[in-house]
Design a protein around this motif. Sequence first.
Motif, PDB file in Angstrom:
ATOM      1  N   GLY A  84      55.707  45.875  58.912  1.00  0.00           N
ATOM      2  CA  GLY A  84      55.301  47.921  58.918  1.00  0.00           C
ATOM      3  C   GLY A  84      56.511  47.687  60.015  1.00  0.00           C
ATOM      4  N   GLU A  85      57.947  47.475  60.460  1.00  0.00           N
ATOM      5  CA  GLU A  85      58.723  47.980  60.574  1.00  0.00           C
ATOM      6  C   GLU A  85      59.805  49.424  60.227  1.00  0.00           C
ATOM      7  OE1 GLU A  85      61.505  45.485  62.874  1.00  0.00           O
ATOM      8  OE2 GLU A  85      59.690  43.966  63.700  1.00  0.00           O
ATOM      9  N   PRO A  86      59.484  50.006  60.768  1.00  0.00           N
ATOM     10  CA  PRO A  86      60.124  51.225  59.271  1.00  0.00           C
ATOM     11  C   PRO A  86      61.601  51.014  58.795  1.00  0.00           C
ATOM     12  CG  PRO A  86      59.422  52.556  61.371  1.00  0.00           C
ATOM     13  CD  PRO A  86      59.818  50.841  61.500  1.00  0.00           C
ATOM     14  N   LEU A  87      62.156  50.620  57.626  1.00  0.00           N
ATOM     15  CA  LEU A  87      63.417  50.177  56.951  1.00  0.00           C
ATOM     16  C   LEU A  87      64.248  51.617  57.085  1.00  0.00           C
ATOM     17  CD1 LEU A  87      62.426  49.417  53.857  1.00  0.00           C
ATOM     18  CD2 LEU A  87      63.664  47.399  55.078  1.00  0.00           C
ATOM     19  N   MET A  88      63.560  52.421  57.003  1.00  0.00           N
ATOM     20  CA  MET A  88      64.819  53.864  57.315  1.00  0.00           C
ATOM     21  C   MET A  88      63.965  55.295  57.562  1.00  0.00           C
ATOM     22  SD  MET A  88      65.449  54.571  52.839  1.00  0.00           S
ATOM     23  CE  MET A  88      66.422  52.957  52.241  1.00  0.00           C
ATOM     24  N   TYR A  89      64.280  56.040  57.669  1.00  0.00           N
ATOM     25  CA  TYR A  89      64.338  57.492  57.601  1.00  0.00           C
ATOM     26  C   TYR A  89      65.010  58.452  57.051  1.00  0.00           C
ATOM     27  CZ  TYR A  89      60.802  55.953  61.458  1.00  0.00           C
ATOM     28  OH  TYR A  89      60.324  55.424  62.750  1.00  0.00           O
ATOM     29  N   ILE A  90      64.414  59.063  56.354  1.00  0.00           N
ATOM     30  CA  ILE A  90      64.859  59.512  55.249  1.00  0.00           C
ATOM     31  C   ILE A  90      64.314  61.510  55.794  1.00  0.00           C
ATOM     32  CG2 ILE A  90      64.830  60.794  52.860  1.00  0.00           C
ATOM     33  CD1 ILE A  90      64.277  57.514  52.018  1.00  0.00           C
ATOM     34  N   TYR A  91      65.198  61.985  55.840  1.00  0.00           N
ATOM     35  CA  TYR A  91      65.305  63.997  56.224  1.00  0.00           C
ATOM     36  C   TYR A  91      65.876  64.442  55.292  1.00  0.00           C
ATOM     37  CZ  TYR A  91      65.602  61.609  60.432  1.00  0.00           C
ATOM     38  OH  TYR A  91      65.702  60.363  61.927  1.00  0.00           O
ATOM     39  N   GLY A  92      65.195  65.655  54.617  1.00  0.00           N
ATOM     40  CA  GLY A  92      65.240  66.719  53.695  1.00  0.00           C
ATOM     41  C   GLY A  92      64.620  67.193  52.732  1.00  0.00           C
ATOM     42  N   SER A  93      64.876  68.401  52.327  1.00  0.00           N
ATOM     43  CA  SER A  93      64.018  68.992  52.079  1.00  0.00           C
ATOM     44  C   SER A  93      62.551  68.622  50.865  1.00  0.00           C
ATOM     45  CB  SER A  93      64.635  69.928  50.191  1.00  0.00           C
ATOM     46  OG  SER A  93      63.611  70.574  50.030  1.00  0.00           O
ATOM     47  N   PHE A  94      61.291  68.936  51.520  1.00  0.00           N
ATOM     48  CA  PHE A  94      60.731  68.535  50.781  1.00  0.00           C
ATOM     49  C   PHE A  94      59.494  68.685  49.101  1.00  0.00           C
ATOM     50  CE2 PHE A  94      55.053  68.163  51.794  1.00  0.00           C
ATOM     51  CZ  PHE A  94      54.904  67.357  51.143  1.00  0.00           C
ATOM     52  N   TYR A  95      60.667  70.502  49.156  1.00  0.00           N
ATOM     53  CA  TYR A  95      60.508  70.501  47.495  1.00  0.00           C
ATOM     54  C   TYR A  95      61.474  69.402  46.856  1.00  0.00           C
ATOM     55  CZ  TYR A  95      60.699  73.004  43.390  1.00  0.00           C
ATOM     56  OH  TYR A  95      60.923  73.713  41.936  1.00  0.00           O
ATOM     57  N   ASN A  96      62.266  68.701  47.819  1.00  0.00           N
ATOM     58  CA  ASN A  96      63.548  68.359  46.592  1.00  0.00           C
ATOM     59  C   ASN A  96      63.257  66.504  46.513  1.00  0.00           C
ATOM     60  OD1 ASN A  96      65.631  69.594  45.345  1.00  0.00           O
ATOM     61  ND2 ASN A  96      65.553  71.144  47.353  1.00  0.00           N
ATOM     62  N   LEU A  97      62.355  66.585  48.174  1.00  0.00           N
ATOM     63  CA  LEU A  97      62.434  64.994  47.657  1.00  0.00           C
ATOM     64  C   LEU A  97      61.141  64.517  47.222  1.00  0.00           C
ATOM     65  CD1 LEU A  97      63.340  64.108  51.624  1.00  0.00           C
ATOM     66  CD2 LEU A  97      64.342  63.597  49.851  1.00  0.00           C
ATOM     67  N   VAL A  98      59.583  65.014  47.213  1.00  0.00           N
ATOM     68  CA  VAL A  98      58.079  64.924  47.037  1.00  0.00           C
ATOM     69  C   VAL A  98      58.319  63.940  45.884  1.00  0.00           C
ATOM     70  CG1 VAL A  98      57.567  66.865  46.242  1.00  0.00           C
ATOM     71  CG2 VAL A  98      56.099  65.271  46.846  1.00  0.00           C
ATOM     72  N   ASP A  99      58.889  64.044  44.749  1.00  0.00           N
ATOM     73  CA  ASP A  99      59.044  63.490  43.976  1.00  0.00           C
ATOM     74  C   ASP A  99      59.533  62.476  43.483  1.00  0.00           C
ATOM     75  OD1 ASP A  99      61.095  65.110  43.689  1.00  0.00           O
ATOM     76  OD2 ASP A  99      60.802  65.736  41.213  1.00  0.00           O
ATOM     77  N   LEU A 100      60.500  61.985  44.170  1.00  0.00           N
ATOM     78  CA  LEU A 100      61.474  61.110  44.127  1.00  0.00           C
ATOM     79  C   LEU A 100      61.144  59.974  44.678  1.00  0.00           C
ATOM     80  CD1 LEU A 100      64.777  62.516  45.070  1.00  0.00           C
ATOM     81  CD2 LEU A 100      63.724  62.859  42.961  1.00  0.00           C
ATOM     82  N   GLU A 101      59.266  60.203  45.443  1.00  0.00           N
ATOM     83  CA  GLU A 101      58.639  59.027  45.721  1.00  0.00           C
ATOM     84  C   GLU A 101      58.650  56.749  45.338  1.00  0.00           C
ATOM     85  OE1 GLU A 101      55.164  57.528  48.609  1.00  0.00           O
ATOM     86  OE2 GLU A 101      55.908  60.392  48.819  1.00  0.00           O
ATOM     87  N   THR A 102      58.270  58.088  44.046  1.00  0.00           N
ATOM     88  CA  THR A 102      57.645  56.624  43.286  1.00  0.00           C
ATOM     89  C   THR A 102      59.044  56.016  42.809  1.00  0.00           C
ATOM     90  OG1 THR A 102      56.230  57.799  42.469  1.00  0.00           O
ATOM     91  CG2 THR A 102      56.877  56.231  40.768  1.00  0.00           C
TER      92      THR A 102
END
Length: 378
Positions: A84-102
């Motif tokens: 449950g501990e966050p490995l990382m935080y990623i900051y950026g454009s929602f439009y450009n990041l949302v389809d990369l999650e998978t």
Amino acid sequence: MNDAQSTAPFNDDVRRWTDAYFNRTKQTIGKFGDTQVTYAIFMRRPVVAAPRLAVDWLNRVAEHRGFDVKIDLMYEEGRWVGAGEPLMYIYGSFYNLVDLETLLLQKIGPACVAAYNAFSMCMELPNVSFLAMDARHCAGTEMAELMAYAASVGSARAKRKAGAIGFIGNATDATAHFFGQDKGLGTMPHALIGYAGSTVRAAEMYHETFPDQNLTVLVDYFGHEITDSLAVCDRFRDLADNGRLAVRLDTPGGRFCEGLDPAASYAVLDRNAARAIRGYRTEDELRHLIGPGVSAAAIWHMRESLDRQGFTKVKIVGSSGFGPEKCKVMALADAPIDIVGSGSYLPDVWRETYATADIVDYNGEARVKVGREFLLRK
């Protein structure tokens, strides 16, 4: 060709392999306007951090698409991470990041669990060399790269923590660089023994082909592990006397090593590692200690047989099911194994490899679904 044209094939590939709801979310954001978000990536079980391939991929995607991404690693590569501990935080454009999650999560979870397993195995047997022989068990070349990388990360942690020898190489040229090697390691499969018609002849053929290499001979093909090992040692006495010969035990779990049965296996361990059989042992532990296949008793039996004939410098390589549990039992029995060939550091329970990403901040406002508040930045 303009930028839009050059990125089109790449983006189309992402679209085809990502979850449809992420693609539809991207279209919705495109219609109503972009925002800056913060993703938190975590896992539900303890792992060893192995994020580099995922991070490198995300940075390449950002460069390809021409947007800025900031990745804040909470744990350096090789560090232990709690559930449950966050490995990382990623900051950026929602439009450009949302389809990369998978695709991003596919590169994080399995590697972190495999690194944890590799670390555990190396810690249990710190004086043993390991070879990552997992490639043929992987679901494609991308997984093979992730798993080799993971083994190197877990191994490096064990070296730092306990001075372990760890993983010294792997089976394929493509991923040998993770272990500081130029080429994959390994000598012969069972097929070469079958082709040659005898274990000794296979050894001769291999040695004639690669005369400058150390020789490791697979000795279980005909079920005569001891007889064939001694015959190979007799044939290659110079190699044996100079520590350049090894015999590899890969006895299948359906039978005992030559000369053993349950009673004989108990006797071998009673002579060499009595404490291993004195206390209560689970069924799985007993199987690894005195059962069929490559048991601790089989390894001690081989060592006794070699030493009686004066082949004290011949090394023993063990393979077949060497995962964290089996390595723990081998340590309990002080098994005299020199090298372990293992693909069993691969995650066993695949659902434990599932990494999860949650957005925890929208344009500077902390917000996450109920029950995931533990992900918010402190």
